[in-house]
Write a protein that holds these residues in place. Structure first.
Motif, PDB file in Angstrom:
ATOM      1  N   MET A  99       0.842  -1.208   0.000  1.00  0.00           N
ATOM      2  CA  MET A  99       0.000   0.000   0.000  1.00  0.00           C
ATOM      3  C   MET A  99       0.872   1.251   0.000  1.00  0.00           C
TER       4      MET A  99
ATOM      5  N   GLU B 293      -9.039   4.869   4.689  1.00  0.00           N
ATOM      6  CA  GLU B 293      -9.986   4.463   5.727  1.00  0.00           C
ATOM      7  C   GLU B 293     -11.071   5.530   5.916  1.00  0.00           C
TER       8      GLU B 293
ATOM      9  N   CYS C 272      -2.983   4.535   4.148  1.00  0.00           N
ATOM     10  CA  CYS C 272      -4.044   3.590   4.534  1.00  0.00           C
ATOM     11  C   CYS C 272      -5.131   4.317   5.319  1.00  0.00           C
TER      12      CYS C 272
ATOM     13  N   PHE D 188      -7.869  -2.572   5.694  1.00  0.00           N
ATOM     14  CA  PHE D 188      -6.921  -1.508   5.979  1.00  0.00           C
ATOM     15  C   PHE D 188      -6.382  -1.593   7.407  1.00  0.00           C
TER      16      PHE D 188
END
Ligand SMILES: NC(=O)c1ccc[n+]([C@@H]2O[C@H](COP(=O)([O-])OP(=O)(O)OC[C@H]3O[C@@H](n4cnc5c(N)ncnc54)[C@H](OP(=O)(O)O)[C@@H]3O)[C@@H](O)[C@H]2O)c1
Length: 349
Positions: free
Chosen positions: A138, A163, A159, A181
């Motif tokens: 990621m 989110e 991340c 996540f």
């Protein structure tokens, strides 16, 4: 670096009854190691029966009851061990996880600190920590045309920003992306902290980052990555996302973990992924090999293009099976255990 002499050497495996850890325990026992396996409930016959029937288990496997948040319990299992394989970490099988910070983050991060602090106190000679490509991939800043190697780290801030956008999905009742996540953040923080112990010279520690592991299960209940494959064969979903699936055989991951432990030249971090396949191609392969099952017929395109580089692990001597062999062994195992005859809701309880 010191050579590892495995003759009757005592090692600890955390989360011994899990999918990957069970293969690690099996290989360790077959090579003559004495294994301290941590499990949350040693009295749970259903969860632990497969461990007790492994070759050499009767003489060389001892189960210790502990949770990752129980430092004293972990220390009791780790004391007296030359090596530790830290494999336990929550891997959600359900897309809905309430309180992901507590359920996913705390055992991953605090649990890993507990294991590593116990390793330091017990003067363990070598530690292998199982991380994940979730701690690698990621990263929006990694050059798109370059395969991700051990220098690539998941960006936890990125991340978290995703989110936030996922809050909308959450309100609509879809926790799936959100859960993933939090899993990624937990694995990334736990692995980077673990490597800090090595950098500070406190532990001789290696991390291994596998991609989606598939292949035969030793344990009786399904795990998340096996469910991914089973799910394509049940005819319960007609439409699935067509995206890149980096994969690896669970037995090859277990071999990589032992290699990282036994090879004195191993250092730092290792990506462990052997194949990359689009979902649609995977489904076509399954359909050609096992035409009697029901498969998705529609695919929604997802552009991703993640490339992973496992050259560092191969340079250490790691070899892997062809994907077809893994798929065949996995499906035969599903057939033998009757998993293909039950609805997903019964399988993934
Ligand atoms: N399979 C994959 O595709 C894959 C890929 C990359 C990385 N990994 C990593 O590999 C490791 C094993 O995963 P797996 O696929 O084998 O999943 P798994 O079968 O679900 O195993 C997870 C293990 O962790 C234990 N565990 C979870 N929370 C715990 C806690 N609070 N205290 C003590 N033990 C706890 C579980 O114990 P219980 O049985 O008691 O729940 C289980 O033994 C994990 O670190 C995962 O992140 C897996």
């Amino acid at each position: 670096m010191q050579e590892i002499n495995k003759e009757k050497q005592i090692v600890c495996v955390t989360g011994a009854g899990g999918y990957l850890a069970s293969w690690v325990v099996k290989f360790l026992l077959s090579k003559g190691y004495v294994v301290h396996g941590t499990v949350r409930d040693p009295c749970d016959e259903k969860k632990n029966a497969h461990l007790k029937t492994l070759e050499n288990a009767a003489e060389n496997l001892q189960l210790f009851k502990t949770d990752l948040l129980d430092y004293e319990g972990l220390f009791a299992a780790i004391a007296g061990c030359t090596g530790v394989f830290h494999i336990a970490s929550p891997v959600p099988i359900h897309s809905t996880v309430l309180n992901p910070e507590v359920v996913l983050l705390e055992p991953a991060i605090t649990g890993s600190r507990n294991v590593l602090n116990a390793c330091m106190k017990a003067k363990v000679k070598k530690v292998v920590v199982v991380s994940s490509i979730s701690a690698v991939v990621m990263n929006p800043y990694w050059p798109k045309d370059q395969a991700m190697d051990e220098n690539c780290w998941t960006d936890t801030e990125y991340c978290k920003s995703i989110e936030v956008t996922n809050d909308k999905c959450r309100l609509e009742g879809d926790f799936h992306e959100s859960t993933k996540f939090w899993y990624r953040i937990g694995k990334t923080i736990a692995e980077s902290e673990a490597l800090e112990y090595a950098r500070r010279g406190e532990l001789n520690l290696i991390t291994v980052c596998p991609s989606n592991a598939i292949g035969p299960m030793l344990q009786s209940s399904i795990n998340a990555s096996s469910l991914l494959l089973l799910d394509y064969m049940k005819g319960e979903r007609d439409t699935v996302e067509n995206k890149d699936r980096p994969m690896v055989d669970v037995r090859d991951v277990a071999e990589a973990i032992l290699l990282a432990y036994e090879n004195p030249k191993a250092e730092g971090r290792y990506i462990c992924s052997s194949h990359k396949i689009r979902t649609q191609l995977l489904v076509e392969k399954l359909k050609n090999m096992f035409p009697e099952y029901n498969y998705p017929t529609k695919f929604t395109e997802v552009k991703d293009g993640v490339k992973l580089n496992s050259q560092k692990l191969q340079n250490l001597g790691w070899k892997y099976r062809p994907l077809e062999e893994t798929i065949i062994d996995a499906v035969k195992d599903f057939e033998e255990s009757g998993l293909l005859n039950k609805p997903i809701s019964d399988v993934a309880k």
